[in-house]
Scaffold this motif. Structure first.
Motif, PDB file in Angstrom:
ATOM      1  N   TYR A  25       0.606  -1.298  -0.022  1.00 32.64           N
ATOM      2  CA  TYR A  25       0.008  -0.022   0.220  1.00 32.64           C
ATOM      3  C   TYR A  25       0.772   1.155   0.060  1.00 32.64           C
ATOM      4  O   TYR A  25       0.396   2.352   0.121  1.00 32.64           O
ATOM      5  CB  TYR A  25      -0.816  -0.019   1.321  1.00 32.64           C
ATOM      6  N   GLY A  26       2.312   1.181  -0.073  1.00 34.51           N
ATOM      7  CA  GLY A  26       2.988   2.305  -0.390  1.00 34.51           C
ATOM      8  C   GLY A  26       3.355   3.179   1.149  1.00 34.51           C
ATOM      9  O   GLY A  26       3.750   4.079   1.454  1.00 34.51           O
ATOM     10  N   PHE A  27       3.060   2.374   2.116  1.00 37.04           N
ATOM     11  CA  PHE A  27       3.406   2.803   3.526  1.00 37.04           C
ATOM     12  C   PHE A  27       4.814   2.548   4.044  1.00 37.04           C
ATOM     13  O   PHE A  27       5.063   3.215   5.112  1.00 37.04           O
ATOM     14  CB  PHE A  27       2.453   2.193   4.696  1.00 37.04           C
ATOM     15  N   GLY A  28       5.574   1.932   3.378  1.00 35.94           N
ATOM     16  CA  GLY A  28       6.892   1.549   3.952  1.00 35.94           C
ATOM     17  C   GLY A  28       6.992   0.128   4.169  1.00 35.94           C
ATOM     18  O   GLY A  28       6.237  -0.666   3.691  1.00 35.94           O
ATOM     19  N   GLY A  36       1.747 -13.817   8.370  1.00 32.59           N
ATOM     20  CA  GLY A  36       1.190 -12.464   8.150  1.00 32.59           C
ATOM     21  C   GLY A  36       2.010 -11.600   8.794  1.00 32.59           C
ATOM     22  O   GLY A  36       2.975 -11.713   9.695  1.00 32.59           O
ATOM     23  N   MET A  37       1.782 -10.272   8.686  1.00 29.10           N
ATOM     24  CA  MET A  37       2.286  -9.176   9.000  1.00 29.10           C
ATOM     25  C   MET A  37       1.785  -8.956  10.549  1.00 29.10           C
ATOM     26  O   MET A  37       0.683  -9.342  11.097  1.00 29.10           O
ATOM     27  CB  MET A  37       1.728  -7.751   8.304  1.00 29.10           C
ATOM     28  N   PHE A  38       2.902  -8.738  11.562  1.00 35.91           N
ATOM     29  CA  PHE A  38       2.778  -8.284  12.760  1.00 35.91           C
ATOM     30  C   PHE A  38       3.092  -6.708  12.914  1.00 35.91           C
ATOM     31  O   PHE A  38       2.605  -6.195  14.015  1.00 35.91           O
ATOM     32  CB  PHE A  38       3.378  -9.245  13.581  1.00 35.91           C
ATOM     33  N   ALA A  39       3.821  -6.127  12.112  1.00 39.51           N
ATOM     34  CA  ALA A  39       4.144  -4.830  12.446  1.00 39.51           C
ATOM     35  C   ALA A  39       4.341  -4.022  10.902  1.00 39.51           C
ATOM     36  O   ALA A  39       4.964  -4.900  10.158  1.00 39.51           O
ATOM     37  CB  ALA A  39       5.213  -4.289  13.138  1.00 39.51           C
ATOM     38  N   TRP A  40       4.037  -2.777  10.913  1.00 38.32           N
ATOM     39  CA  TRP A  40       4.340  -2.085   9.525  1.00 38.32           C
ATOM     40  C   TRP A  40       4.402  -0.477   9.719  1.00 38.32           C
ATOM     41  O   TRP A  40       3.619  -0.229  10.544  1.00 38.32           O
ATOM     42  CB  TRP A  40       3.187  -2.499   8.541  1.00 38.32           C
ATOM     43  N   GLN A  41       5.197   0.098   8.959  1.00 31.38           N
ATOM     44  CA  GLN A  41       5.262   1.520   9.002  1.00 31.38           C
ATOM     45  C   GLN A  41       3.806   1.856   8.547  1.00 31.38           C
ATOM     46  O   GLN A  41       3.290   1.507   7.500  1.00 31.38           O
ATOM     47  CB  GLN A  41       6.518   1.957   8.147  1.00 31.38           C
ATOM     48  N   ARG A  42       3.275   3.026   9.035  1.00 29.96           N
ATOM     49  CA  ARG A  42       2.037   3.559   8.694  1.00 29.96           C
ATOM     50  C   ARG A  42       2.169   5.052   8.664  1.00 29.96           C
ATOM     51  O   ARG A  42       2.697   5.864   9.477  1.00 29.96           O
ATOM     52  CB  ARG A  42       0.815   3.241   9.489  1.00 29.96           C
ATOM     53  N   THR A  43       1.820   5.614   7.202  1.00 25.30           N
ATOM     54  CA  THR A  43       1.648   7.002   7.115  1.00 25.30           C
ATOM     55  C   THR A  43       0.384   7.291   6.769  1.00 25.30           C
ATOM     56  O   THR A  43      -0.358   6.266   6.341  1.00 25.30           O
ATOM     57  CB  THR A  43       2.699   7.444   6.015  1.00 25.30           C
ATOM     58  N   PRO A  44      -0.213   8.494   7.244  1.00 23.21           N
ATOM     59  CA  PRO A  44      -1.663   8.752   6.793  1.00 23.21           C
ATOM     60  C   PRO A  44      -1.940   8.777   5.325  1.00 23.21           C
ATOM     61  O   PRO A  44      -0.998   9.338   4.704  1.00 23.21           O
ATOM     62  CB  PRO A  44      -1.929  10.075   7.357  1.00 23.21           C
ATOM     63  N   THR A  45      -3.113   8.340   5.146  1.00 21.19           N
ATOM     64  CA  THR A  45      -3.770   8.502   3.757  1.00 21.19           C
ATOM     65  C   THR A  45      -4.376   9.816   3.490  1.00 21.19           C
ATOM     66  O   THR A  45      -4.699  10.536   4.693  1.00 21.19           O
ATOM     67  CB  THR A  45      -4.589   7.445   3.249  1.00 21.19           C
ATOM     68  N   GLY A  62       5.679  12.868  13.376  1.00 19.35           N
ATOM     69  CA  GLY A  62       6.847  11.857  13.561  1.00 19.35           C
ATOM     70  C   GLY A  62       6.403  10.559  12.898  1.00 19.35           C
ATOM     71  O   GLY A  62       5.338  10.388  12.417  1.00 19.35           O
ATOM     72  N   ASP A  63       7.302   9.576  13.127  1.00 19.57           N
ATOM     73  CA  ASP A  63       6.955   8.251  12.431  1.00 19.57           C
ATOM     74  C   ASP A  63       6.185   7.297  13.373  1.00 19.57           C
ATOM     75  O   ASP A  63       5.894   7.621  14.573  1.00 19.57           O
ATOM     76  CB  ASP A  63       8.414   7.442  12.333  1.00 19.57           C
ATOM     77  N   ALA A  64       5.177   6.524  12.622  1.00 19.54           N
ATOM     78  CA  ALA A  64       4.465   5.787  13.360  1.00 19.54           C
ATOM     79  C   ALA A  64       4.515   4.376  12.783  1.00 19.54           C
ATOM     80  O   ALA A  64       4.794   4.269  11.486  1.00 19.54           O
ATOM     81  CB  ALA A  64       2.844   6.143  13.299  1.00 19.54           C
ATOM     82  N   VAL A  65       3.997   3.335  13.562  1.00 18.56           N
ATOM     83  CA  VAL A  65       4.068   1.890  13.068  1.00 18.56           C
ATOM     84  C   VAL A  65       2.778   1.360  13.553  1.00 18.56           C
ATOM     85  O   VAL A  65       2.436   1.802  14.684  1.00 18.56           O
ATOM     86  CB  VAL A  65       5.536   0.812  13.375  1.00 18.56           C
TER      87      VAL A  65
END
Length: 137
Positions: A25-28, A36-45, A62-65
């Protein structure tokens, strides 16, 4: 002291059978096991920002996961107990995951949260072996 995405990466990749992959999804980066995923970088859409604005809130600096939680009760407990470090957005409504502000959490607490999240997605035999090698976790 605030943590960074590099700290998240180091902790996440320290778990057995964890790989890092780009987000679809382009979040990093994402950190995942074969389950499956347990953590991921998340930026706002743009939709996130609009929905937060409608609620009179904004995305923190700042950064968020994002990390998976062991159900909605654990999510609610994190949000209530540590409101400076954890937040949620309308997109996560009814979903067992929470967002972590990296500038508001220390490495030890982040390690605990990532451990719990990883255990939810780790293959059972891998999680069992890891827990046996790390008593008290």
């Amino acid at each position: 002291m605030a943590v960074t995405l590099e700290d998240v990466r180091a902790i996440a990749l320290s778990f057995p059978e964890t790989v890092e992959a780009p987000s679809g999804y382009g979040f990093g980066p994402t950190w995942r096991t074969r389950n499956g995923m347990f953590a991921w970088q998340r930026t706002p859409t743009p939709a996130d920002l609009a929905q937060l604005g409608e609620e009179g809130r904004s995305w923190p600096e700042g950064d968020a996961v994002a990390v998976r939680t062991d159900g909605l009760d654990e999510k609610a407990a994190l949000l209530e107990t540590f409101p400076e470090a954890f937040f949620t957005i309308p997109h996560f409504e009814g979903w067992s995951a929470v967002l972590v502000r990296l500038d508001a959490i220390d490495a030890a607490h982040l390690g605990e949260v990532l451990t719990g999240s990883w255990l939810l997605k780790a293959p059972k035999r891998v999680a069992t072996a890891w827990l046996a090698a790390h008593p008290g976790r």
